[in-house]
Motif scaffolding. Structure first.
Motif, PDB file in Angstrom:
ATOM      1  N   ALA A 168       0.835  -1.210   0.000  1.00  0.00           N
ATOM      2  CA  ALA A 168       0.000   0.000   0.000  1.00  0.00           C
ATOM      3  C   ALA A 168       0.867   1.257   0.000  1.00  0.00           C
ATOM      4  N   GLU A 169       1.931   1.234   0.787  1.00  0.00           N
ATOM      5  CA  GLU A 169       2.838   2.389   0.812  1.00  0.00           C
ATOM      6  C   GLU A 169       3.568   2.535  -0.513  1.00  0.00           C
ATOM      7  N   ALA A 170       3.915   1.408  -1.146  1.00  0.00           N
ATOM      8  CA  ALA A 170       4.573   1.464  -2.450  1.00  0.00           C
ATOM      9  C   ALA A 170       3.652   2.101  -3.494  1.00  0.00           C
ATOM     10  N   ILE A 171       2.370   1.766  -3.460  1.00  0.00           N
ATOM     11  CA  ILE A 171       1.421   2.339  -4.409  1.00  0.00           C
ATOM     12  C   ILE A 171       1.245   3.834  -4.150  1.00  0.00           C
ATOM     13  N   ALA A 172       1.200   4.232  -2.886  1.00  0.00           N
ATOM     14  CA  ALA A 172       1.098   5.659  -2.564  1.00  0.00           C
ATOM     15  C   ALA A 172       2.327   6.419  -3.066  1.00  0.00           C
ATOM     16  N   THR A 173       3.495   5.809  -2.955  1.00  0.00           N
ATOM     17  CA  THR A 173       4.721   6.427  -3.479  1.00  0.00           C
ATOM     18  C   THR A 173       4.647   6.571  -4.983  1.00  0.00           C
ATOM     19  N   THR A 174       4.094   5.572  -5.651  1.00  0.00           N
ATOM     20  CA  THR A 174       3.924   5.644  -7.103  1.00  0.00           C
ATOM     21  C   THR A 174       3.047   6.829  -7.489  1.00  0.00           C
ATOM     22  N   VAL A 175       1.952   7.036  -6.788  1.00  0.00           N
ATOM     23  CA  VAL A 175       1.064   8.162  -7.100  1.00  0.00           C
ATOM     24  C   VAL A 175       1.791   9.485  -6.922  1.00  0.00           C
ATOM     25  N   ARG A 176       2.535   9.632  -5.830  1.00  0.00           N
ATOM     26  CA  ARG A 176       3.281  10.881  -5.622  1.00  0.00           C
ATOM     27  C   ARG A 176       4.317  11.086  -6.728  1.00  0.00           C
ATOM     28  N   THR A 177       4.947   9.992  -7.143  1.00  0.00           N
ATOM     29  CA  THR A 177       5.961  10.094  -8.194  1.00  0.00           C
ATOM     30  C   THR A 177       5.332  10.464  -9.528  1.00  0.00           C
ATOM     31  N   ALA A 178       4.178   9.886  -9.832  1.00  0.00           N
ATOM     32  CA  ALA A 178       3.493  10.205 -11.084  1.00  0.00           C
ATOM     33  C   ALA A 178       3.081  11.670 -11.121  1.00  0.00           C
ATOM     34  N   ARG A 179       2.594  12.169 -10.009  1.00  0.00           N
ATOM     35  CA  ARG A 179       2.220  13.583  -9.955  1.00  0.00           C
ATOM     36  C   ARG A 179       3.439  14.479 -10.169  1.00  0.00           C
TER      37      ARG A 179
END
Length: 332
Positions: free
Chosen positions: A21-32
């Protein structure tokens, strides 16, 4: 010399002490952040049965990232066709294209992206042959194209969306197929750079214009670790070097924090294997990154660099992307 566009490939790395879940949240921040920096696209890789990678449900992640961003193209880098029926892929990406018009890419690979036991679990008793990939690509093109009179099977959603299809590869096979079909071509040089130049040459030489692409278009994977100084970048890169060592030795794990002097602690064979895997990596401070990008651009004439950047600290990963964008002028 033309300036390549910048894009991002994300494996959705699970870090030591972290969760999927934390990895996916990091992905969203990185995409933004990538969108803010003017990157052209953000792709998610497909891997299965790997504890350190949370991108197994690739189409689900593509939709999540597209929903959390506004403009950047989002896609698969790629969907591994041996694991999926073309109709299922067409329906999934047709749905994504209906939700996020003009923003979805469908990158296709012909490797399973996992071990044989997991591949059997994904597709049961299906036996893959070399002829299947070209046939599946053609079927996907039909399913995503305009529905034809009397067509027996129609993807709904999917038909008429004409989601852009990219062929991915690390050998000459997909380069030749992409050239024959007039499709854009992405080379996986972020982990298998050995055949990069022969594959690009073959693709460009044999390219046949199509209704989707008038001239060759090449995207190449470039591992990146950038920092204010070369010394800090080398330290941060030890997280990726540890991951690569796990891959080549069959001992995969979570993304580990940096280890000072990691490469120096290894034997010659291990250092050589990591160096071969990361031969196209750009690791260093701003000047080193600028020079590294320029050298790769001269050698490959690639239209687009797709960065893979798994720095352990998410904030320092975002800083790496900022340095890369400044070095190449993304969004200018």
């Amino acid at each position: 010399m033309k300036t390549p566009k910048l894009s991002m490939l994300d494996l959705v790395a699970v870090r030591e002490g972290g969760t999927p879940a934390e990895a996916i949240a990091t992905t969203v921040r990185t995409a933004r952040k990538a969108e803010q920096l003017g990157f052209a696209r953000y792709w998610l890789a497909e891997h299965h049965n790997m504890p350190g990678i949370a991108s197994s449900a690739t189409a689900v992640l593509v939709g999540h990232v597209a929903g959390q961003t506004a403009r950047i193209r989002v896609g698969s880098g790629g969907v591994m066709l041996p694991n999926h029926a073309p109709l299922v892929v067409a329906e999934a990406f047709g749905t994504l294209a209906s939700l996020y018009p003009g923003r979805i890419d469908l990158g296709l690979g012909r490797a399973p992206g996992t071990d044989r036991a997991t591949m059997r679990a994904l597709r049961r008793d299906r036996v893959e042959t070399e002829a299947d990939f070209p046939r599946d690509v053609a079927e996907l093109q039909r399913l995503l194209g305009p529905a034809q009179p009397g067509q027996a099977i129609t993807a709904v959603p999917g038909a008429g969306t004409e989601v852009p299809i990219w062929l991915l590869g690390s050998s000459l096979f997909s380069a030749q197929l992409a050239a024959e079909r007039g499709l854009p071509y992405a080379f996986a040089s972020h982990f298998a750079p050995r055949l990069l130049l022969p594959a690009l040459e073959l693709y460009r030489r044999q390219f046949r214009p199509s209704k989707v692409l008038a001239k060759p278009y090449t995207l190449i994977g470039v591992p990146l670790v950038a920092a204010p100084t070369d010394e800090e970048a080398e330290l941060l890169a030890s997280s990726i070097q540890q991951r690569v060592l796990g891959i080549v030795t069959g001992r995969r794990g979570l993304l580990a924090p940096p280890v000072p002097g990691f490469m120096a602690s290894l034997g010659e064979a291990e250092r050589s294997a990591i160096a071969d895997f990361l031969a196209l990596a750009v690791i260093g401070g701003p000047d080193t990154v600028r020079e590294g990008f320029a050298a790769i651009a001269r050698a490959t004439q690639a239209d687009e660099f797709m960065l893979s950047c798994d720095v352990f600290e998410p904030a320092l990963r975002l800083r790496s992307l900022e340095i890369a964008a400044q070095a190449l002028g993304a969004g200018d």
